[in-house]
Design an enzyme around this catalytic site. Structure first.
Site, PDB file in Angstrom:
ATOM      1  N   LEU A  19       7.671  -8.157  -4.568  1.00  0.00           N
ATOM      2  CA  LEU A  19       7.182  -8.438  -3.210  1.00  0.00           C
ATOM      3  C   LEU A  19       6.306  -9.669  -3.238  1.00  0.00           C
ATOM      4  O   LEU A  19       5.532  -9.678  -4.261  1.00  0.00           O
ATOM      5  CB  LEU A  19       6.620  -7.124  -2.983  1.00  0.00           C
ATOM      6  CG  LEU A  19       7.390  -5.565  -2.612  1.00  0.00           C
ATOM      7  CD1 LEU A  19       6.419  -4.447  -2.473  1.00  0.00           C
ATOM      8  CD2 LEU A  19       8.390  -5.788  -1.547  1.00  0.00           C
ATOM      9  N   ASP A  64       8.896  -4.614  -9.139  1.00  0.00           N
ATOM     10  CA  ASP A  64       7.254  -4.673  -9.063  1.00  0.00           C
ATOM     11  C   ASP A  64       6.686  -4.057 -10.430  1.00  0.00           C
ATOM     12  O   ASP A  64       5.496  -3.613 -10.408  1.00  0.00           O
ATOM     13  CB  ASP A  64       6.823  -4.403  -8.009  1.00  0.00           C
ATOM     14  CG  ASP A  64       6.879  -5.539  -6.840  1.00  0.00           C
ATOM     15  OD1 ASP A  64       6.538  -6.770  -7.052  1.00  0.00           O
ATOM     16  OD2 ASP A  64       7.603  -5.424  -5.966  1.00  0.00           O
ATOM     17  N   GLU A  69      -0.866  -1.021 -12.858  1.00  0.00           N
ATOM     18  CA  GLU A  69      -2.207  -0.670 -12.207  1.00  0.00           C
ATOM     19  C   GLU A  69      -2.036   0.277 -11.117  1.00  0.00           C
ATOM     20  O   GLU A  69      -2.757   1.209 -10.850  1.00  0.00           O
ATOM     21  CB  GLU A  69      -2.888  -1.916 -12.120  1.00  0.00           C
ATOM     22  CG  GLU A  69      -4.281  -1.557 -11.300  1.00  0.00           C
ATOM     23  CD  GLU A  69      -5.269  -2.828 -11.054  1.00  0.00           C
ATOM     24  OE1 GLU A  69      -6.432  -3.097 -11.450  1.00  0.00           O
ATOM     25  OE2 GLU A  69      -4.832  -3.580 -10.102  1.00  0.00           O
ATOM     26  N   ARG A  89       8.122   0.960  -4.338  1.00  0.00           N
ATOM     27  CA  ARG A  89       7.290   0.821  -5.588  1.00  0.00           C
ATOM     28  C   ARG A  89       7.139   2.312  -5.837  1.00  0.00           C
ATOM     29  O   ARG A  89       6.780   2.468  -7.082  1.00  0.00           O
ATOM     30  CB  ARG A  89       5.945   0.108  -5.439  1.00  0.00           C
ATOM     31  CG  ARG A  89       6.088  -1.120  -5.030  1.00  0.00           C
ATOM     32  CD  ARG A  89       4.819  -1.961  -5.676  1.00  0.00           C
ATOM     33  NE  ARG A  89       4.561  -1.833  -6.942  1.00  0.00           N
ATOM     34  CZ  ARG A  89       3.673  -2.272  -7.660  1.00  0.00           C
ATOM     35  NH1 ARG A  89       2.731  -2.951  -6.995  1.00  0.00           N
ATOM     36  NH2 ARG A  89       3.482  -2.082  -8.859  1.00  0.00           N
ATOM     37  N   ARG A 136      -2.232  -0.669   1.920  1.00  0.00           N
ATOM     38  CA  ARG A 136      -1.570   0.247   0.852  1.00  0.00           C
ATOM     39  C   ARG A 136      -2.362   1.525   0.772  1.00  0.00           C
ATOM     40  O   ARG A 136      -1.588   2.219   0.420  1.00  0.00           O
ATOM     41  CB  ARG A 136      -1.533  -0.608  -0.460  1.00  0.00           C
ATOM     42  CG  ARG A 136      -0.684  -1.853  -0.414  1.00  0.00           C
ATOM     43  CD  ARG A 136       0.798  -1.610  -0.401  1.00  0.00           C
ATOM     44  NE  ARG A 136       1.337  -2.932  -0.263  1.00  0.00           N
ATOM     45  CZ  ARG A 136       2.125  -3.531  -1.204  1.00  0.00           C
ATOM     46  NH1 ARG A 136       1.780  -3.178  -2.465  1.00  0.00           N
ATOM     47  NH2 ARG A 136       2.826  -4.648  -1.421  1.00  0.00           N
ATOM     48  N   HIS A 165      -5.102  -5.966  -2.009  1.00  0.00           N
ATOM     49  CA  HIS A 165      -5.925  -5.022  -2.582  1.00  0.00           C
ATOM     50  C   HIS A 165      -7.518  -5.283  -2.683  1.00  0.00           C
ATOM     51  O   HIS A 165      -7.950  -6.525  -2.657  1.00  0.00           O
ATOM     52  CB  HIS A 165      -5.500  -4.618  -3.912  1.00  0.00           C
ATOM     53  CG  HIS A 165      -4.105  -4.055  -3.870  1.00  0.00           C
ATOM     54  ND1 HIS A 165      -3.230  -4.814  -4.967  1.00  0.00           N
ATOM     55  CD2 HIS A 165      -3.688  -3.110  -3.252  1.00  0.00           C
ATOM     56  CE1 HIS A 165      -2.002  -3.743  -4.909  1.00  0.00           C
ATOM     57  NE2 HIS A 165      -2.429  -3.017  -4.036  1.00  0.00           N
ATOM     58  N   CYS A 262      -3.913  -6.090 -12.609  1.00  0.00           N
ATOM     59  CA  CYS A 262      -2.521  -5.367 -12.104  1.00  0.00           C
ATOM     60  C   CYS A 262      -1.650  -4.906 -13.270  1.00  0.00           C
ATOM     61  O   CYS A 262      -0.800  -3.946 -13.056  1.00  0.00           O
ATOM     62  CB  CYS A 262      -1.789  -6.415 -11.185  1.00  0.00           C
ATOM     63  SG  CYS A 262      -2.766  -7.287  -9.991  1.00  0.00           S
TER      64      CYS A 262
HETATM   65  C1  CIR Z   1       3.001  -5.794  -4.633  1.00  0.00           C
HETATM   66  O1  CIR Z   1       3.252  -6.476  -3.622  1.00  0.00           O
HETATM   67  O2  CIR Z   1       3.022  -4.437  -4.831  1.00  0.00           O
HETATM   68  C2  CIR Z   1       3.221  -6.572  -5.665  1.00  0.00           C
HETATM   69  N1  CIR Z   1       4.149  -7.632  -5.689  1.00  0.00           N
HETATM   70  C3  CIR Z   1       2.016  -6.860  -6.251  1.00  0.00           C
HETATM   71  C4  CIR Z   1       1.019  -5.895  -6.808  1.00  0.00           C
HETATM   72  C5  CIR Z   1      -0.314  -6.427  -7.364  1.00  0.00           C
HETATM   73  N2  CIR Z   1      -0.984  -5.496  -7.886  1.00  0.00           N
HETATM   74  C6  CIR Z   1      -2.175  -5.382  -8.066  1.00  0.00           C
HETATM   75  O3  CIR Z   1      -3.016  -6.209  -7.535  1.00  0.00           O
HETATM   76  N3  CIR Z   1      -2.866  -4.177  -8.420  1.00  0.00           N
END
Ligand code: CIR
Length: 268
Positions: A19, A64, A69, A89, A136, A165, A262
């Protein structure tokens, strides 16, 4: 002290299918992403040589899944399994739960339904937890986190629209470092974060980082992993001493909106 480090290998489809909030300046370079992730894991392990390294199983159907995290939050007494805000996810959780269960990690529960929560919205501080309210993470997710973390207070912090986030905007570098906050979001920080977060001076105050990526650091023992643009405010922080700063580069993963925190879950 960190006793467990959880990571997950990059999925083969990461570069093509992860994503992304926006198309980004260029495609992700898969081999470079692999190498960067391997160096990141090596840096974590070197920073906590006595910690047990748990690897959730690689799953090439889950683009992903390297961003562990978001699936698990370490709290006093155990780990809470989240329910990611992005439906694509949610299947990542089974592999993470499996790795934690095999290690005998106490599980504090698993979210579901309206209670969405991404671990990227959870900033654990010594005496409190900040929880971003984002696209989210829902109010019900915050409430579920609050119940699992009690008696540790959990404070809700609205995340600016368009940002992924809470920890895309700030992180805590631990004792001697304090909070790092993305300077482009200074107005949000002053008007929203600081009033919601409680007194930060006892946690070492805060440093503004012009590059939002540089505001996301990982503290492991006496080591701080960092990336992004260098600048005088960060150099001054490093010059304070007392902490080992190790520069890592997850710039390929940043193209899919991932920063340093992450890609791991650290459990005391
Ligand atoms: C997403 O959009 O969920 C992933 N491409 C990126 C997640 C990054 N996670 C985080 O910052 N804890």
């Amino acid at each position: 002290m960190v006793s467990w480090i959880l990571t997950r290998p990059l999925a083969a489809c990461f570069a093509a299918e992860a994503l992304r909030r926006a198309p980004g300046p260029r495609p992700i370079h898969a081999a470079r992403a692999q190498a960067q992730h391997a160096a990141y894991v090596a840096a974590l392990r070197a920073a906590a040589p006595s910690a047990t390294h748990l690897e959730a199983p690689a799953d090439d159907r889950l683009p992903d899944s390297v961003f562990v995290e978001d699936l698990a939050v370490a709290l006093p007494g155990g780990v809470l399994l989240t329910w990611p805000g992005a439906p694509s996810r949610r299947p990542e959780r089974a592999g993470v739960a499996q790795a934690l269960a095999q290690a005998g990690m106490p599980l504090l529960g698993a979210l579901g339904g309206e209670a969405t929560l991404d671990g990227g919205d959870v900033l654990r501080l010594p005496d409190r937890v900040l929880c971003g309210l984002s696209a989210r993470t829902s109010a019900a997710g915050l409430a579920a986190l609050r119940a699992a973390a009690a008696p540790l207070p959990v404070l809700g912090v609205p995340v600016p629209g368009g940002e992924l986030h809470l920890k895309s905007l700030l992180s805590w570098g631990g004792p001697g470092v304090g909070l790092l906050v993305a300077a482009p979001h200074e107005r949000w920080a002053r008007e929203v974060l600081l009033p919601a977060a409680g007194a930060l001076a006892p946690l070492g105050g805060l440093t503004w980082a012009a590059d939002p990526l540089a505001a996301n650091v990982v503290r492991v023992g006496d080591t701080v992993l960092w990336q992004g643009e260098d600048e005088p405010a960060l150099a001054a922080l490093r010059a304070r001493g007392g902490v080992r700063w190790v520069r890592v580069d997850l710039s390929e993963l940043a193209l899919a909106d991932g920063a340093l925190t992450c890609c791991s879950v650290l459990v005391a």
